[in-house]
Scaffold this motif. Structure first.
Motif, PDB file in Angstrom:
ATOM      1  N   ASP A 218      -2.795   7.714  -0.489  1.00 39.57           N
ATOM      2  CA  ASP A 218      -1.419   7.925  -0.185  1.00 39.57           C
ATOM      3  C   ASP A 218      -1.744   6.140  -0.039  1.00 39.57           C
ATOM      4  OD1 ASP A 218       0.327   8.355   2.102  1.00 39.57           O
ATOM      5  OD2 ASP A 218      -0.870   6.859   3.222  1.00 39.57           O
ATOM      6  N   VAL A 220      -0.734   4.125   2.431  1.00 38.80           N
ATOM      7  CA  VAL A 220      -0.562   3.786   3.080  1.00 38.80           C
ATOM      8  C   VAL A 220      -1.005   3.286   3.252  1.00 38.80           C
ATOM      9  CG1 VAL A 220       0.445   3.825   5.655  1.00 38.80           C
ATOM     10  CG2 VAL A 220       2.077   3.700   4.110  1.00 38.80           C
ATOM     11  N   SER A 221      -2.583   4.168   3.139  1.00 37.62           N
ATOM     12  CA  SER A 221      -3.778   4.343   3.395  1.00 37.62           C
ATOM     13  C   SER A 221      -4.519   3.086   2.892  1.00 37.62           C
ATOM     14  CB  SER A 221      -4.388   5.588   3.140  1.00 37.62           C
ATOM     15  OG  SER A 221      -3.875   6.112   4.762  1.00 37.62           O
TER      16      SER A 221
END
Length: 245
Positions: A218, A220-221
């Motif tokens: 991911d 964003v992570s």
């Protein structure tokens, strides 16, 4: 700059190399207990997302272990500053202050990665199904960097040994159990979950679990971990420069 970083890193590597066998054996104890108690014991009767609890557990152990090892590997800087007074040798040495921070952080990252490799080997022996990849290694490195920087910042700011141990009690210990290491954060009450999902270990656990299961990372992570790493280096470097002044 690079030579200065290498010099600081090499000093820590020489110390680690002399104790490498003891370091490896000590790093095997806690993961093996987790794998036996939760993976073989409790895990046999639990299915998570259609897979075994052991497969769910191992990425959490990797996140938890790399956090603890990286943080604790760099905290001796606190003793060098407060008790041994040997940090002054670096303060007056002709090296760039940022190089000292980077060298210490990289040495802690090395310890974290060695410990993580031990966990991966044990996990395979216990029958876990993991997919290793460069992305998984990158996430582990980022996690080690973040908590090594937190350890370095604490070593620069905290005045007593007792206060240093409180960082483990009030920061690392709650994250160890709540940040998706042993169970999904979805099981938490909403207000607590929103706070927990802001913490770096939560994103590490999520990323490692996704990558170990053969899914993508991911972004964003990953970005959150990157921000933590950059911010941690800035704060640690500034704290060390303040000592120089």
């Amino acid at each position: 700059m690079l030579y200065d970083v290498w010099t600081v890193f090499w000093r820590d590597w020489v110390v680690l190399k002399r104790r490498l066998t003891k370091f490896i054996l000590a790093r095997m104890v806690a993961p093996m207990l987790y794998l036996v108690a939760f993976g073989w014991g409790l895990g046999r009767s639990i299915q998570v997302s259609g897979g075994s609890y052991l497969d769910f557990l191992v990425p959490g152990i990797l996140a938890l272990n790399s956090m603890n090892i990286s943080f604790n590997s760099i905290t001796p800087v606190h003793a060098e500053r407060i008790y041994h007074k040997s940090l002054e040798e670096y303060l007056i040495a002709p090296i760039v202050p940022d190089a000292f921070v980077l060298g210490k952080v990289l040495a802690a990252v090395l310890r974290g990665l060695i410990s993580s490799a031990i966990i991966v080997l044990l996990a395979f022996l216990f029958g876990a199904n993991l997919q290793l990849s460069p992305s998984l290694l990158l996430v582990l490195v980022l996690n080690c960097i973040i908590f090594a920087e937190i350890g370095f910042l604490a070593a620069m700011k905290i005045s007593t040994y007792e206060e240093m141990s409180q960082v483990n009690t009030y920061i690392l210990l709650p994250m160890s159990f709540l940040c998706g290491t042993f169970f999904s954060t979805q099981a938490l009450p909403d207000l607590l979950r929103y706070f927990i999902e802001l913490l770096p270990l939560t994103h590490t656990s999520f990323l490692l679990r996704s990558l170990a299961g053969g899914n993508g990372a991911d972004m964003v992570s990953l970005a959150v971990l990157g921000v933590y790493a950059i911010g941690g280096f800035y704060l640690g470097s500034r704290a060390f420069r303040n000592l120089v002044r």
